[in-house]
Design a protein around this motif. Sequence first.
Motif, PDB file in Angstrom:
ATOM      1  N   LEU A  10       0.793  -1.108   0.087  1.00 24.79           N
ATOM      2  CA  LEU A  10      -0.309   0.084  -0.041  1.00 24.79           C
ATOM      3  C   LEU A  10       0.869   1.213   0.035  1.00 24.79           C
ATOM      4  O   LEU A  10       0.642   2.240  -0.583  1.00 24.79           O
ATOM      5  CB  LEU A  10      -0.953  -0.047   1.155  1.00 24.79           C
ATOM      6  CG  LEU A  10      -2.129  -1.087   1.161  1.00 24.79           C
ATOM      7  CD1 LEU A  10      -2.813  -0.799   2.434  1.00 24.79           C
ATOM      8  CD2 LEU A  10      -2.997  -0.646   0.040  1.00 24.79           C
ATOM      9  N   LEU A  11       2.003   1.331   0.749  1.00 28.81           N
ATOM     10  CA  LEU A  11       2.732   2.540   0.623  1.00 28.81           C
ATOM     11  C   LEU A  11       3.456   2.503  -0.570  1.00 28.81           C
ATOM     12  O   LEU A  11       3.794   3.799  -0.928  1.00 28.81           O
ATOM     13  CB  LEU A  11       3.726   2.214   2.032  1.00 28.81           C
ATOM     14  CG  LEU A  11       3.405   2.490   3.305  1.00 28.81           C
ATOM     15  CD1 LEU A  11       4.471   2.019   4.343  1.00 28.81           C
ATOM     16  CD2 LEU A  11       2.783   3.678   3.682  1.00 28.81           C
ATOM     17  N   GLY A  14       1.035   3.916  -2.976  1.00 23.51           N
ATOM     18  CA  GLY A  14       0.893   5.530  -2.679  1.00 23.51           C
ATOM     19  C   GLY A  14       1.723   6.306  -2.901  1.00 23.51           C
ATOM     20  O   GLY A  14       1.677   7.548  -3.548  1.00 23.51           O
ATOM     21  N   SER A  18       1.674   9.076  -5.848  1.00 22.21           N
ATOM     22  CA  SER A  18       2.104  10.533  -5.593  1.00 22.21           C
ATOM     23  C   SER A  18       2.888  11.110  -6.841  1.00 22.21           C
ATOM     24  O   SER A  18       2.958  12.189  -7.170  1.00 22.21           O
ATOM     25  CB  SER A  18       2.801  10.447  -4.337  1.00 22.21           C
ATOM     26  OG  SER A  18       2.019  10.752  -3.268  1.00 22.21           O
ATOM     27  N   THR A  41      -4.886  12.225  -8.072  1.00 23.22           N
ATOM     28  CA  THR A  41      -3.815  11.258  -7.479  1.00 23.22           C
ATOM     29  C   THR A  41      -3.434  11.428  -6.023  1.00 23.22           C
ATOM     30  O   THR A  41      -3.212  10.520  -5.266  1.00 23.22           O
ATOM     31  CB  THR A  41      -2.317  11.218  -8.435  1.00 23.22           C
ATOM     32  OG1 THR A  41      -2.235  12.998  -8.426  1.00 23.22           O
ATOM     33  CG2 THR A  41      -2.618  10.759  -9.787  1.00 23.22           C
ATOM     34  N   ASP A  42      -3.657  12.739  -5.589  1.00 23.39           N
ATOM     35  CA  ASP A  42      -3.452  13.144  -4.263  1.00 23.39           C
ATOM     36  C   ASP A  42      -4.215  12.460  -3.191  1.00 23.39           C
ATOM     37  O   ASP A  42      -4.043  11.832  -2.100  1.00 23.39           O
ATOM     38  CB  ASP A  42      -3.499  14.591  -3.934  1.00 23.39           C
ATOM     39  CG  ASP A  42      -3.294  14.954  -2.513  1.00 23.39           C
ATOM     40  OD1 ASP A  42      -2.373  14.519  -1.923  1.00 23.39           O
ATOM     41  OD2 ASP A  42      -4.139  16.074  -2.126  1.00 23.39           O
ATOM     42  N   ALA A  45      -3.453   8.609  -3.416  1.00 24.86           N
ATOM     43  CA  ALA A  45      -2.258   8.391  -2.669  1.00 24.86           C
ATOM     44  C   ALA A  45      -2.631   8.601  -0.822  1.00 24.86           C
ATOM     45  O   ALA A  45      -1.885   7.674  -0.282  1.00 24.86           O
ATOM     46  CB  ALA A  45      -1.127   9.362  -3.156  1.00 24.86           C
ATOM     47  N   THR A  46      -3.365   9.608  -0.863  1.00 20.60           N
ATOM     48  CA  THR A  46      -3.637   9.529   0.591  1.00 20.60           C
ATOM     49  C   THR A  46      -4.467   8.154   1.189  1.00 20.60           C
ATOM     50  O   THR A  46      -3.966   7.983   2.467  1.00 20.60           O
ATOM     51  CB  THR A  46      -4.415  10.801   1.132  1.00 20.60           C
ATOM     52  OG1 THR A  46      -4.039  12.052   0.478  1.00 20.60           O
ATOM     53  CG2 THR A  46      -4.928  11.019   2.184  1.00 20.60           C
ATOM     54  N   LEU A  48      -4.297   5.293   0.175  1.00 21.96           N
ATOM     55  CA  LEU A  48      -3.264   4.226   0.009  1.00 21.96           C
ATOM     56  C   LEU A  48      -1.929   4.476   1.287  1.00 21.96           C
ATOM     57  O   LEU A  48      -1.673   3.510   2.142  1.00 21.96           O
ATOM     58  CB  LEU A  48      -2.625   3.939  -1.116  1.00 21.96           C
ATOM     59  CG  LEU A  48      -3.538   3.451  -2.275  1.00 21.96           C
ATOM     60  CD1 LEU A  48      -2.819   3.695  -3.629  1.00 21.96           C
ATOM     61  CD2 LEU A  48      -3.903   2.140  -1.981  1.00 21.96           C
ATOM     62  N   ILE A  49      -1.320   5.336   1.558  1.00 23.77           N
ATOM     63  CA  ILE A  49      -0.542   5.506   2.462  1.00 23.77           C
ATOM     64  C   ILE A  49      -0.994   5.716   3.912  1.00 23.77           C
ATOM     65  O   ILE A  49      -0.175   4.776   4.704  1.00 23.77           O
ATOM     66  CB  ILE A  49       0.087   7.225   1.911  1.00 23.77           C
ATOM     67  CG1 ILE A  49       1.118   6.963   0.679  1.00 23.77           C
ATOM     68  CG2 ILE A  49       1.174   7.377   3.354  1.00 23.77           C
ATOM     69  CD1 ILE A  49       1.589   8.253   0.292  1.00 23.77           C
TER      70      ILE A  49
END
Length: 110
Positions: A10-11, A14, A18, A41-42, A45-46, A48-49
């Motif tokens: 996931l990281l 993300g 990004s 994408t932000d 990505a948020t 997922l991170i």
Amino acid sequence: MVAETFSAILLGLGAFFSLTGAVGLFKFPDFFTRVHAASVTDTIATILIFGGLILLTDFDLVTIKLAFILVFLLLTGPTASHALAKSARHGGLLTLAESESKAEAKEDNQ
């Protein structure tokens, strides 16, 4: 072990989203497509991170704090992007298609 592996995936995803959003800021032709690329994408990505970070916690107070930050970012990010695009539009900024059609109309009149 499984949670750590899934968290790393996931990281990594993300970080990938990004990076693609950052590339979109440079590659897309006009302001509105750039804002769209950054916003979408932000947001993903948020998710997922923070999902990866939540998996790394012991499901305690830190997890709750991360979840609250995630919700806050999911509410404010798209809202800010919408406000930015709306203010640009209100300020008279044209989309790429509109500016091209305006240039063509100007050429036809000459």
